[in-house]
Motif scaffolding. Sequence first.
Motif, mmCIF file in Angstrom:
data_model
loop_
_atom_site.group_PDB
_atom_site.id
_atom_site.type_symbol
_atom_site.label_atom_id
_atom_site.label_comp_id
_atom_site.label_asym_id
_atom_site.label_seq_id
_atom_site.Cartn_x
_atom_site.Cartn_y
_atom_site.Cartn_z
ATOM 1 N N PRO A 119 0.836 -1.205 0.000
ATOM 2 C CA PRO A 119 0.000 0.000 0.000
ATOM 3 C C PRO A 119 0.865 1.247 0.000
ATOM 4 O O PRO A 119 1.997 1.251 0.493
ATOM 5 C CB PRO A 119 -0.808 -0.120 1.294
ATOM 6 C CG PRO A 119 0.012 -1.023 2.175
ATOM 7 C CD PRO A 119 0.717 -1.974 1.253
ATOM 8 N N THR A 120 0.331 2.308 -0.590
ATOM 9 C CA THR A 120 1.055 3.569 -0.623
ATOM 10 C C THR A 120 1.269 4.117 0.782
ATOM 11 O O THR A 120 2.307 4.696 1.092
ATOM 12 C CB THR A 120 0.275 4.595 -1.466
ATOM 13 O OG1 THR A 120 0.039 4.041 -2.757
ATOM 14 C CG2 THR A 120 1.043 5.900 -1.602
ATOM 15 N N LEU A 121 0.281 3.930 1.650
ATOM 16 C CA LEU A 121 0.302 4.467 2.999
ATOM 17 C C LEU A 121 -0.026 3.374 4.001
ATOM 18 O O LEU A 121 -0.738 2.415 3.672
ATOM 19 C CB LEU A 121 -0.733 5.590 3.129
ATOM 20 C CG LEU A 121 -0.500 6.844 2.288
ATOM 21 C CD1 LEU A 121 -1.779 7.668 2.204
ATOM 22 C CD2 LEU A 121 0.631 7.672 2.875
ATOM 23 N N PRO A 122 0.460 3.487 5.231
ATOM 24 C CA PRO A 122 0.047 2.539 6.267
ATOM 25 C C PRO A 122 -1.448 2.704 6.556
ATOM 26 O O PRO A 122 -2.030 3.759 6.280
ATOM 27 C CB PRO A 122 0.884 2.953 7.490
ATOM 28 C CG PRO A 122 1.965 3.831 6.955
ATOM 29 C CD PRO A 122 1.422 4.480 5.733
ATOM 30 N N PRO A 123 -2.089 1.679 7.090
ATOM 31 C CA PRO A 123 -3.517 1.806 7.401
ATOM 32 C C PRO A 123 -3.749 2.758 8.560
ATOM 33 O O PRO A 123 -2.976 2.812 9.510
ATOM 34 C CB PRO A 123 -3.924 0.375 7.779
ATOM 35 C CG PRO A 123 -2.660 -0.245 8.286
ATOM 36 C CD PRO A 123 -1.552 0.365 7.466
ATOM 37 N N VAL A 124 -4.826 3.516 8.475
ATOM 38 C CA VAL A 124 -5.166 4.472 9.521
ATOM 39 C C VAL A 124 -6.246 3.874 10.407
ATOM 40 O O VAL A 124 -7.119 3.140 9.940
ATOM 41 C CB VAL A 124 -5.646 5.808 8.905
ATOM 42 C CG1 VAL A 124 -6.889 5.609 8.046
ATOM 43 C CG2 VAL A 124 -5.911 6.842 9.990
ATOM 44 N N ARG A 125 -6.182 4.169 11.682
ATOM 45 C CA ARG A 125 -7.207 3.736 12.632
ATOM 46 C C ARG A 125 -8.150 4.917 12.854
ATOM 47 O O ARG A 125 -7.827 5.871 13.564
ATOM 48 C CB ARG A 125 -6.565 3.296 13.949
ATOM 49 C CG ARG A 125 -7.494 2.551 14.897
ATOM 50 C CD ARG A 125 -6.757 2.241 16.195
ATOM 51 N NE ARG A 125 -5.555 1.471 15.975
ATOM 52 C CZ ARG A 125 -5.515 0.133 15.951
ATOM 53 N NH1 ARG A 125 -6.628 -0.559 16.147
ATOM 54 N NH2 ARG A 125 -4.385 -0.503 15.739
ATOM 55 N N LEU A 126 -9.316 4.863 12.227
ATOM 56 C CA LEU A 126 -10.271 5.960 12.299
ATOM 57 C C LEU A 126 -11.209 5.804 13.485
ATOM 58 O O LEU A 126 -11.491 4.686 13.925
ATOM 59 C CB LEU A 126 -11.105 6.022 11.017
ATOM 60 C CG LEU A 126 -10.359 6.334 9.712
ATOM 61 C CD1 LEU A 126 -11.305 6.205 8.528
ATOM 62 C CD2 LEU A 126 -9.740 7.721 9.763
ATOM 63 N N HIS A 127 -11.704 6.931 13.972
ATOM 64 C CA HIS A 127 -12.770 6.889 14.961
ATOM 65 C C HIS A 127 -14.053 6.416 14.290
ATOM 66 O O HIS A 127 -14.169 6.393 13.062
ATOM 67 C CB HIS A 127 -12.980 8.285 15.555
ATOM 68 C CG HIS A 127 -11.920 8.681 16.538
ATOM 69 N ND1 HIS A 127 -12.053 9.735 17.416
ATOM 70 C CD2 HIS A 127 -10.691 8.151 16.809
ATOM 71 C CE1 HIS A 127 -10.966 9.837 18.170
ATOM 72 N NE2 HIS A 127 -10.125 8.893 17.810
ATOM 73 N N THR A 128 -15.039 6.033 15.071
ATOM 74 C CA THR A 128 -16.308 5.596 14.502
ATOM 75 C C THR A 128 -16.990 6.755 13.797
ATOM 76 O O THR A 128 -16.726 7.930 14.088
ATOM 77 C CB THR A 128 -17.248 5.045 15.584
ATOM 78 O OG1 THR A 128 -17.630 6.125 16.464
ATOM 79 C CG2 THR A 128 -16.575 3.944 16.395
ATOM 80 N N GLU A 129 -17.891 6.426 12.874
ATOM 81 C CA GLU A 129 -18.596 7.489 12.153
ATOM 82 C C GLU A 129 -19.419 8.356 13.102
ATOM 83 O O GLU A 129 -19.549 9.561 12.881
ATOM 84 C CB GLU A 129 -19.479 6.880 11.068
ATOM 85 C CG GLU A 129 -18.680 6.320 9.895
ATOM 86 C CD GLU A 129 -19.555 5.838 8.773
ATOM 87 O OE1 GLU A 129 -20.724 5.438 9.050
ATOM 88 O OE2 GLU A 129 -19.110 5.860 7.613
#
Length: 495
Positions: A6-16
């Motif tokens: 992947p171009t970027l590492p995976p991000v850990r997003l907050h819930t919607e």
Amino acid sequence: MSAERPTLPPVRLHTEAELARDALAAPLLARAVRLARWAGPGTRVGAGGELVEAQLPAAAAHLGLTADEDGAAEASEAWRLAVDTGLVEVEDPADEEAEPGAEDGPGEEAEGTVTAGENLALLTGGSPQDVLAIWLDGLEAAHADATAPFFDDFADLVGEDGSIDFDALDWDPETEAEFLDGVLGNLYLLTVSDSAAGDAPVPLPALAASMIVPDDMGEPTDDILEQVSDAMMRLDDQFRVLEPIGIVEYQPVDEALLAEEGEDATPPADDDDVTRYGMVKLTPLGLYGIRARMLDAGVEAPAIGDLVDKNADALLGGIAYYPEDAARSEVELWLARRGAGGAAAELLDAARGEDPQAPLRRLHCQQALALVGAEAEPAVRAVLDDAELGGLARVWLAELGAADVPAPPESMIFWLAVDTIAAQLEADGDLDELQGLVEGLSGQHSGFFDEVWRVDHPATADVLEAMGRLHSDKKLAKDARKAAFKARSRSGSAG
């Protein structure tokens, strides 16, 4: 089942839901909502949808802003966002039917009328996705404002045909947008690459330098330093515009510092001064927003949870190059949607293959099975005689503490050793750890290199060459290189 890095590492997003609450609390959107609710049939706007100047004091007072030019400017900015995000609808006077007696008097500009927009109700009665979609429209508007030029007399820039003379501005909108997007991309990368660094604000000089200073440059030249200084001041203006939409926490450049240096904020020579030159940090909402913009631009920007509804092939391929913590989180989410027994069998089936990423899939499969636990044992025992999975199965059962684990044949031991090192090489793991693995595996068997070159594994020769480079024992390193030559000769003759 092949995987690409992947171009970027995976991000850990907050819930919607959390992100939607943050969006509603963003100062600029909150002001836009208040103005949209304040507006009514008597609210008059200009032909471009802007509040007429006579209405700005009342709008500023409604928002609790100061009764001066700054308050009027902030009220005007909030109103523009309300228009841009569909919180209010403006009817252009040119589109309205003329009514008797409604003609504009001499010297008077035509004014439009205002009604509540459909999106205003969505902010309170819609889903988190609705709120975030509206906020993303607001982010686009704020981004456009941040890259817009500053000028004293707009009229001087408009040609006879109504077009803007950008050459007179010495401003290229595409270049400006690309520069800001590059800065935000670098800030995103810094935030998601290292959880510890991601919690800390980034000095503005470092962010500006990341766009200006060539990677191979040692000591920056005076010209480069001047460019960095100019970029800092540009970014200072832009982050001041972007902060109210909620994507960054920003500590501006110290205005006293600008006065001290005659408006020339030369990058600091030591770390003691760095905070005075501006500090910026992406918020959780900012991570979400910048990722959304990158996805729209075709950039691969994975997030943890993207693979939760995919099959095991996509899971093991998708996490192939994830950091360990991110891969574990993704697998945990994936397993939570499935029954343990079925998930184990699906993972093992997806781990097969002779492509370059197959060893890495098997490594992640073994780690995923550890999260399944004892419920995976029947599925694991079913592959004990499998040429590609039998060694993995024995290691997993032994780590589980299971009884009656059959001893592996010698050929399987060597095959597993090659597969294990191949996985680490593909993952570009820590060099010291890889060297320890190489020396540990080769040291477990006397005459290791006399036998391992015969292993029927696609990566045998590459693994042996790597062992020759990494082994600290010069004699064994030479034995590894000789074995690699034999493996390539064997492979060539077999072909």
